[in-house]
Enzyme design. Sequence first.
Site, PDB file in Angstrom:
ATOM      1  N   THR A 133     -53.076  15.939  34.452  1.00  0.00           N
ATOM      2  CA  THR A 133     -52.259  14.995  35.212  1.00  0.00           C
ATOM      3  C   THR A 133     -51.238  15.710  36.109  1.00  0.00           C
ATOM      4  O   THR A 133     -51.100  15.379  37.287  1.00  0.00           O
ATOM      5  CB  THR A 133     -51.460  14.090  34.238  1.00  0.00           C
ATOM      6  OG1 THR A 133     -52.255  13.849  33.079  1.00  0.00           O
ATOM      7  CG2 THR A 133     -51.055  12.796  34.888  1.00  0.00           C
ATOM      8  N   HIS A 155     -51.537   6.332  32.363  1.00  0.00           N
ATOM      9  CA  HIS A 155     -52.556   6.703  31.379  1.00  0.00           C
ATOM     10  C   HIS A 155     -53.292   5.451  30.896  1.00  0.00           C
ATOM     11  O   HIS A 155     -54.048   5.503  29.929  1.00  0.00           O
ATOM     12  CB  HIS A 155     -51.910   7.354  30.151  1.00  0.00           C
ATOM     13  CG  HIS A 155     -51.328   8.718  30.389  1.00  0.00           C
ATOM     14  ND1 HIS A 155     -51.992   9.699  31.069  1.00  0.00           N
ATOM     15  CD2 HIS A 155     -50.147   9.271  30.003  1.00  0.00           C
ATOM     16  CE1 HIS A 155     -51.238  10.796  31.100  1.00  0.00           C
ATOM     17  NE2 HIS A 155     -50.108  10.552  30.460  1.00  0.00           N
TER      18      HIS A 155
HETATM   19  P1  A3P Z   1     -53.404  23.400  28.321  1.00  0.00           P
HETATM   20  O1  A3P Z   1     -52.472  22.901  27.253  1.00  0.00           O
HETATM   21  O2  A3P Z   1     -54.817  23.449  27.864  1.00  0.00           O
HETATM   22  O3  A3P Z   1     -52.954  24.679  28.911  1.00  0.00           O
HETATM   23  P2  A3P Z   1     -51.267  16.990  31.610  1.00  0.00           P
HETATM   24  O4  A3P Z   1     -50.695  17.456  32.887  1.00  0.00           O
HETATM   25  O5  A3P Z   1     -52.268  15.912  31.768  1.00  0.00           O
HETATM   26  O6  A3P Z   1     -50.223  16.715  30.614  1.00  0.00           O
HETATM   27  O7  A3P Z   1     -52.156  18.203  31.060  1.00  0.00           O
HETATM   28  C1  A3P Z   1     -51.576  19.413  30.694  1.00  0.00           C
HETATM   29  C2  A3P Z   1     -52.635  20.484  30.727  1.00  0.00           C
HETATM   30  O8  A3P Z   1     -52.877  20.869  32.090  1.00  0.00           O
HETATM   31  C3  A3P Z   1     -52.186  21.746  30.007  1.00  0.00           C
HETATM   32  O9  A3P Z   1     -53.384  22.329  29.504  1.00  0.00           O
HETATM   33  C4  A3P Z   1     -51.579  22.540  31.144  1.00  0.00           C
HETATM   34  O10 A3P Z   1     -51.469  23.904  30.879  1.00  0.00           O
HETATM   35  C5  A3P Z   1     -52.570  22.247  32.256  1.00  0.00           C
HETATM   36  N1  A3P Z   1     -51.990  22.464  33.597  1.00  0.00           N
HETATM   37  C6  A3P Z   1     -50.766  22.105  34.041  1.00  0.00           C
HETATM   38  N2  A3P Z   1     -50.578  22.504  35.296  1.00  0.00           N
HETATM   39  C7  A3P Z   1     -51.698  23.144  35.672  1.00  0.00           C
HETATM   40  C8  A3P Z   1     -52.108  23.811  36.866  1.00  0.00           C
HETATM   41  N3  A3P Z   1     -51.310  23.898  37.917  1.00  0.00           N
HETATM   42  N4  A3P Z   1     -53.334  24.360  36.890  1.00  0.00           N
HETATM   43  C9  A3P Z   1     -54.160  24.286  35.820  1.00  0.00           C
HETATM   44  N5  A3P Z   1     -53.828  23.691  34.675  1.00  0.00           N
HETATM   45  C10 A3P Z   1     -52.616  23.130  34.589  1.00  0.00           C
END
Ligand code: A3P
Length: 298
Positions: free
Chosen positions: A45, A104
């Site tokens: 997200t 969500h």
């Molecule tokens: P991991 O915990 O597997 O590293 P959300 O944003 O839906 O809460 O999801 C968080 C997940 O997206 C985390 O995964 C986070 O590290 C990853 N994430 C956040 N920013 C990101 C980016 N710029 N590029 C790739 N993954 C990213």
Amino acid sequence: GSVPSRKYQGFWYPEGFLPGAMAIQQRFKARPDDLFLVSFPKSGTTWLKALVFATMTRKQYPLARHPLLSLNPHDCVAYIEERFAIGQASKVEALPSPRILSTHMPYSLLQDSVAGSGCRIIYIARDPKDALVSFWHFTQKSSPKLNKIPFTEAFEAFCEGKFPFGPIWDHLLGWWRESLKRPEKVLFLKYEGLLEEPVANVKRLAEFVGCPFSEEEEEGGMVEEIVRLCSMESMKSLEVNKVRKHGPIYQFANSSFFRKGVKGDWRNHMSPEMARRLDVIIEEKLQGSGLTGWSSQA
Ligand code: A3P
């Protein structure tokens, strides 16, 4: 699960979010020019928010002085069920068009709010095994409000569908089917696809939201620059993403949204047997839908 949850119309909601979800279902009306960013938690997200916001505002700000350098991606869009839950529905309603909203919510709950409005929706999906692992880490870092449970316990709850905004398979299916029915209005992206082909996918989303990159922009490396600005490496190192707090209902540090950002971290938390068990559940539930690609044996 690790979050006190309540079931409503087939889905589990974190306690604090259910009132917002119900309020949205009852009285929220989308505008034709709204853009929704939709996900199951921990599916990318934050990344999607950054990419979309950077893409859509690229003509307003030079990327070297872009607001994303001092603003957490979550503060660039309105997370609607949270706003509605804390009594800020009127603030969402007062936002000027075009709005970028995030949620969500499962399709079935948002359906009446968006149906017929003509709004656009981007859904980001991720390997359920990685979303689970990511969520488990996320709750480990939360405020003391959430009890920290062993991974095996979170795994069991996830497999039963008893998970915030779960079951994940119904969440995926609702939005996937809608994207097949109305591809011009619902774009279904995968986290793994974004990792593998960020440039192609950013071009796709730019076209989808109606601001495609010009040839000149592409030749000048604009897409690559946006990908770089929004990359894990860049986002994680920004002061704003290290310190400030996020979330009026559950408290998380901004830093907790940036962990590893890779595919397959489930291997460090699940035995091959556990992975297979979850795979089988997911495969069974998604069977015949055309949505595939997350098998642990691939
Ligand atoms: P991991 O915990 O597997 O590293 P959300 O944003 O839906 O809460 O999801 C968080 C997940 O997206 C985390 O995964 C986070 O590290 C990853 N994430 C956040 N920013 C990101 C980016 N710029 N590029 C790739 N993954 C990213």
